[in-house]
Design a protein around this motif. Structure first.
Motif, PDB file in Angstrom:
ATOM      1  N   PHE A   7      30.257 -21.655 -12.787  1.00 38.46           N
ATOM      2  CA  PHE A   7      30.848 -21.137 -11.561  1.00 38.46           C
ATOM      3  C   PHE A   7      30.250 -21.853 -10.345  1.00 38.46           C
ATOM      4  CE2 PHE A   7      30.777 -18.246  -7.939  1.00 38.46           C
ATOM      5  CZ  PHE A   7      32.093 -17.855  -7.866  1.00 38.46           C
ATOM      6  N   LEU A   8      28.920 -21.929 -10.283  1.00 36.98           N
ATOM      7  CA  LEU A   8      28.253 -22.584  -9.165  1.00 36.98           C
ATOM      8  C   LEU A   8      28.568 -24.074  -9.112  1.00 36.98           C
ATOM      9  CD1 LEU A   8      24.772 -20.833  -9.133  1.00 36.98           C
ATOM     10  CD2 LEU A   8      26.634 -20.593  -7.481  1.00 36.98           C
ATOM     11  N   VAL A  13      31.622 -28.605  -6.558  1.00 35.19           N
ATOM     12  CA  VAL A  13      32.616 -29.672  -6.673  1.00 35.19           C
ATOM     13  C   VAL A  13      33.774 -29.428  -5.702  1.00 35.19           C
ATOM     14  CG1 VAL A  13      34.334 -30.697  -8.228  1.00 35.19           C
ATOM     15  CG2 VAL A  13      32.009 -30.287  -9.039  1.00 35.19           C
ATOM     16  N   ILE A  14      34.233 -28.185  -5.624  1.00 37.67           N
ATOM     17  CA  ILE A  14      35.330 -27.842  -4.720  1.00 37.67           C
ATOM     18  C   ILE A  14      34.920 -28.104  -3.274  1.00 37.67           C
ATOM     19  CG2 ILE A  14      36.672 -25.907  -3.795  1.00 37.67           C
ATOM     20  CD1 ILE A  14      36.746 -24.831  -6.721  1.00 37.67           C
ATOM     21  N   GLN A  19      35.384 -31.516   1.611  1.00 38.17           N
ATOM     22  CA  GLN A  19      34.787 -32.395   2.622  1.00 38.17           C
ATOM     23  C   GLN A  19      35.417 -33.785   2.563  1.00 38.17           C
ATOM     24  OE1 GLN A  19      30.579 -32.284   1.879  1.00 38.17           O
ATOM     25  NE2 GLN A  19      30.334 -30.223   2.711  1.00 38.17           N
ATOM     26  N   GLU A  20      35.624 -34.294   1.357  1.00 42.14           N
ATOM     27  CA  GLU A  20      36.245 -35.610   1.190  1.00 42.14           C
ATOM     28  C   GLU A  20      37.675 -35.599   1.725  1.00 42.14           C
ATOM     29  OE1 GLU A  20      37.417 -38.861  -2.273  1.00 42.14           O
ATOM     30  OE2 GLU A  20      36.212 -37.112  -2.805  1.00 42.14           O
ATOM     31  N   ASN A  21      38.432 -34.538   1.407  1.00 42.45           N
ATOM     32  CA  ASN A  21      39.804 -34.439   1.906  1.00 42.45           C
ATOM     33  C   ASN A  21      39.840 -34.382   3.431  1.00 42.45           C
ATOM     34  OD1 ASN A  21      41.205 -34.674  -0.444  1.00 42.45           O
ATOM     35  ND2 ASN A  21      41.696 -32.505  -0.638  1.00 42.45           N
ATOM     36  N   HIS A  22      38.896 -33.679   4.016  1.00 40.75           N
ATOM     37  CA  HIS A  22      38.846 -33.600   5.473  1.00 40.75           C
ATOM     38  C   HIS A  22      38.605 -34.987   6.072  1.00 40.75           C
ATOM     39  CE1 HIS A  22      38.263 -31.848   9.407  1.00 40.75           C
ATOM     40  NE2 HIS A  22      37.137 -32.508   9.515  1.00 40.75           N
ATOM     41  N   ALA A  23      37.691 -35.755   5.486  1.00 40.69           N
ATOM     42  CA  ALA A  23      37.404 -37.107   5.968  1.00 40.69           C
ATOM     43  C   ALA A  23      38.633 -38.012   5.814  1.00 40.69           C
ATOM     44  CB  ALA A  23      36.207 -37.692   5.222  1.00 40.69           C
TER      45      ALA A  23
END
Length: 129
Positions: A7-8, A13-14, A19-23
């Motif tokens: 779960f953690l 990963v999510i 963060q990558e998608n935002h960049a």
């Protein structure tokens, strides 16, 4: 144990992917603005800037009132006014106060306990330090 660890890991990963998608989004946005584009085609993909519905400065809009016919103005503009609306207001309880009422007896405490609606629990998992 193992399920909580997965779960953690998945949450981490999510978060990294977000963060990558935002960049990536910021980079595509910058490229499009650089060339004044609202669409950026790229092989099998297209990026499009979709703007939200704009809001307007009401003070500046007043200038348009003199420039449109009165019948048109009446359909799109209503001068400031005061309205009186009758609304049925349900009982309200300030629970910050009500939660102190059990001091008035066990019957009060029992009623408050009976009236309590407990929501579904939320899973919170964290790594021990």
């Amino acid at each position: 144990g193992q399920l909580m660890e997965r779960f953690l890991h998945n949450r981490q990963v999510i978060d990294q992917m977000a963060q990558e998608n935002h960049a990536i989004e910021q980079e595509l946005n910058a490229r499009m603005r650089e060339v004044g584009a609202t669409v950026l085609p790229d092989g099998d993909y297209t990026a499009e800037l979709v703007y939200p519905t704009p809001t307007y400065d009401r003070e500046r809009l007043r200038d348009v009132l003199e420039l449109v016919p009165e019948d048109v103005r009446a359909k799109g503009y209503e001068a400031a006014h005061t309205e009186t609306v009758e609304v049925d207001v349900p009982d309200r309880f300030d629970m910050r106060q009500v939660k102190t009422w059990p001091k008035y007896g066990s019957q009060v405490a029992a009623i408050l306990e009976d009236a309590k609606i407990q929501g579904e629990p939320r899973l919170k998992v964290s790594r021990k330090e």
